[in-house]
Design a protein around this motif. Structure first.
Motif, PDB file in Angstrom:
ATOM      1  N   UNK A 148       0.816  -1.214   0.000  1.00 42.15           N
ATOM      2  CA  UNK A 148       0.000   0.000   0.000  1.00 42.15           C
ATOM      3  C   UNK A 148       0.848   1.262   0.000  1.00 42.15           C
ATOM      4  N   UNK A 149       2.145   1.117  -0.203  1.00 38.66           N
ATOM      5  CA  UNK A 149       3.019   2.293  -0.168  1.00 38.66           C
ATOM      6  C   UNK A 149       2.815   3.117  -1.440  1.00 38.66           C
ATOM      7  N   UNK A 150       2.072   4.197  -1.307  1.00 35.20           N
ATOM      8  CA  UNK A 150       1.666   4.991  -2.472  1.00 35.20           C
ATOM      9  C   UNK A 150       2.841   5.698  -3.133  1.00 35.20           C
ATOM     10  N   UNK A 151       3.801   6.145  -2.327  1.00 31.66           N
ATOM     11  CA  UNK A 151       4.969   6.839  -2.894  1.00 31.66           C
ATOM     12  C   UNK A 151       5.761   5.899  -3.793  1.00 31.66           C
ATOM     13  N   UNK A 152       5.958   4.675  -3.311  1.00 30.34           N
ATOM     14  CA  UNK A 152       6.696   3.694  -4.116  1.00 30.34           C
ATOM     15  C   UNK A 152       5.956   3.392  -5.414  1.00 30.34           C
ATOM     16  N   UNK A 153       4.640   3.162  -5.312  1.00 31.07           N
ATOM     17  CA  UNK A 153       3.859   2.856  -6.517  1.00 31.07           C
ATOM     18  C   UNK A 153       3.936   4.000  -7.531  1.00 31.07           C
ATOM     19  N   UNK A 154       3.763   5.227  -7.039  1.00 31.79           N
ATOM     20  CA  UNK A 154       3.768   6.387  -7.946  1.00 31.79           C
ATOM     21  C   UNK A 154       5.092   6.490  -8.689  1.00 31.79           C
ATOM     22  N   UNK A 155       6.177   6.301  -7.978  1.00 33.25           N
ATOM     23  CA  UNK A 155       7.489   6.418  -8.623  1.00 33.25           C
ATOM     24  C   UNK A 155       7.796   5.246  -9.539  1.00 33.25           C
ATOM     25  N   UNK A 156       7.283   4.077  -9.233  1.00 34.65           N
ATOM     26  CA  UNK A 156       7.427   2.943 -10.158  1.00 34.65           C
ATOM     27  C   UNK A 156       6.702   3.268 -11.459  1.00 34.65           C
TER      28      UNK A 156
END
Length: 387
Positions: A148-156
């Motif tokens: 659920x880590x949104x920052x990681x998902x966004x940057x991926x």
């Protein structure tokens, strides 16, 4: 006043100077704070607990190298302090020293392998330096334990766009747009940014379809985007290129014109439109577009060369000669210009000038097959002049 009194009573008390330094920080008097912390450490160099605040005021007074050393000493004594690592990393970034920042965080993660703050920061540093594989390693490591880590998902998603994985990026952006806006904003991610990144991803996906010769897929995406945005020349240019590839030439010309209406001096549009018009043998309009391109960029030798190609095809050899001489003035190393100039002089029945142009071609060309042909042609021209 109380601290000054304390120092007056006991000038050898390091903590008195340290406490006074904190007072100065609260008053935004960073120069005085620097002096107080320095005095404290002069008295007791083992008072390492104040080095973080000392580094902070050194940084605030633009003494960055000294601040770095104080952060390092603080971390050495207090290796569990996450804030100190992040402060030093930010200072390294501020001073364009990303390598030191990456080295620091790499070592920190070895010591604290479960610290996601370190991993996110290190991933971002790698990403900012276009080290996408290393960045993805840390982002994926985070997501393996926290999906659920949104920052990681966004940057991926951003990285997937950068490396050409457009479908994967689109799926990530679409999923993020389903997340509650307040939850996104807690992570400093904004709906407007996601929508912008999704839009750019679609533009690049469509352009990639053109690059791999799938104009139908490109056209479908550009048409969809046109329903949402009508003032981005890239959409019209993409539709023009798609239609031309699909032999829908009238549509292609209309879309090029619409792209130019939005950006009349865009060299990318002008060059592509001129090339298409040349392919369609609409020579006069192509020449007119190339003249506009030359007005925009007078030092572009390719525009003069392309004008020469058209004039050569039209058998306007003197005009072609002038265009090529202009091209050569700008770029004296372009073998193609000398080759075409030789052909023009041949057509003008000027063998001496043709030989000279072909010899220049031979000096600058790396095309061995064509060089062999031109050597034979040059020899034949020499022989013809002897007769």
């Amino acid at each position: 006043i109380a601290f000054r009194s304390a120092i007056g009573v006991n000038p050898n008390d390091a903590m008195s100077y340290a406490n006074l330094g904190v007072v100065y920080i609260n008053q935004d008097d960073f120069e005085s704070a620097v002096k107080s912390f320095k005095q404290a450490l002069d008295i007791d160099n083992d008072l390492n607990s104040i080095r973080f605040d000392y580094a902070y005021v050194l940084q605030k007074t633009n003494r960055n190298p000294e601040a770095v050393e104080q952060y390092k000493k603080f971390i050495e004594k207090y290796p569990d302090n996450v804030q100190a690592y992040i402060a030093l990393v930010e200072l390294y970034e501020k001073t364009d020293n990303d390598i030191e920042a990456i080295d620091l965080l790499t070592q920190a993660i070895k010591n604290y392998p479960d610290n996601n703050v370190f991993k996110l920061t290190l991933a971002r540093l790698h990403q900012n330096n276009s080290d996408f594989n290393d960045a993805l390693k840390y982002y994926n490591d985070i997501l393996s334990v926290d999906k659920t880590n949104l920052v990681a998902w966004y940057n991926v998603g951003i990285i997937n766009t950068a490396v050409g994985k457009y479908q994967e990026a689109q799926q990530i952006y679409s999923n993020l747009l389903k997340v509650d806006e307040k939850e996104l904003e807690k992570n400093k991610i904004f709906i407007s940014d996601i929508k912008k990144d999704l839009y750019e991803n679609q533009i690049k996906m469509a352009q990639n379809y053109l690059d791999v010769n799938e104009p139908k897929k490109a056209k479908a995406i550009f048409n969809k985007l046109l329903q949402e945005v009508d003032d981005d020349y890239r959409i019209y240019l993409g539709l023009a290129d798609s239609c031309f590839a699909l032999k829908m030439n009238t549509y292609a010309k209309n879309f090029y014109e619409q792209a130019l209406d939005l950006d009349t001096q865009n060299p990318e549009i002008l060059a592509r439109y001129a090339h298409v018009l040349y392919e369609l043998k609409d020579y006069d309009l192509s020449l007119a577009i190339l003249d506009k391109l030359i007005d925009v960029n007078p030092q572009d030798d390719k525009s003069y060369y392309n004008k020469a190609l058209i004039n050569y095809d039209k058998k306007e050899f003197n005009l072609a000669r002038i265009d090529l001489l202009n091209a050569i003035v700008i770029n004296s190393k372009n073998a193609d210009s000398y080759y075409l100039l030789g052909m023009v002089y041949e057509a003008l029945e000027k063998p001496k000038e043709a030989i000279s142009a072909f010899e220049k071609f031979l000096e600058n060309s790396t095309d061995e097959t064509l060089k062999n042909k031109i050597e034979s042609k040059t020899k034949a021209l020499y022989d013809g002049m002897k007769k």
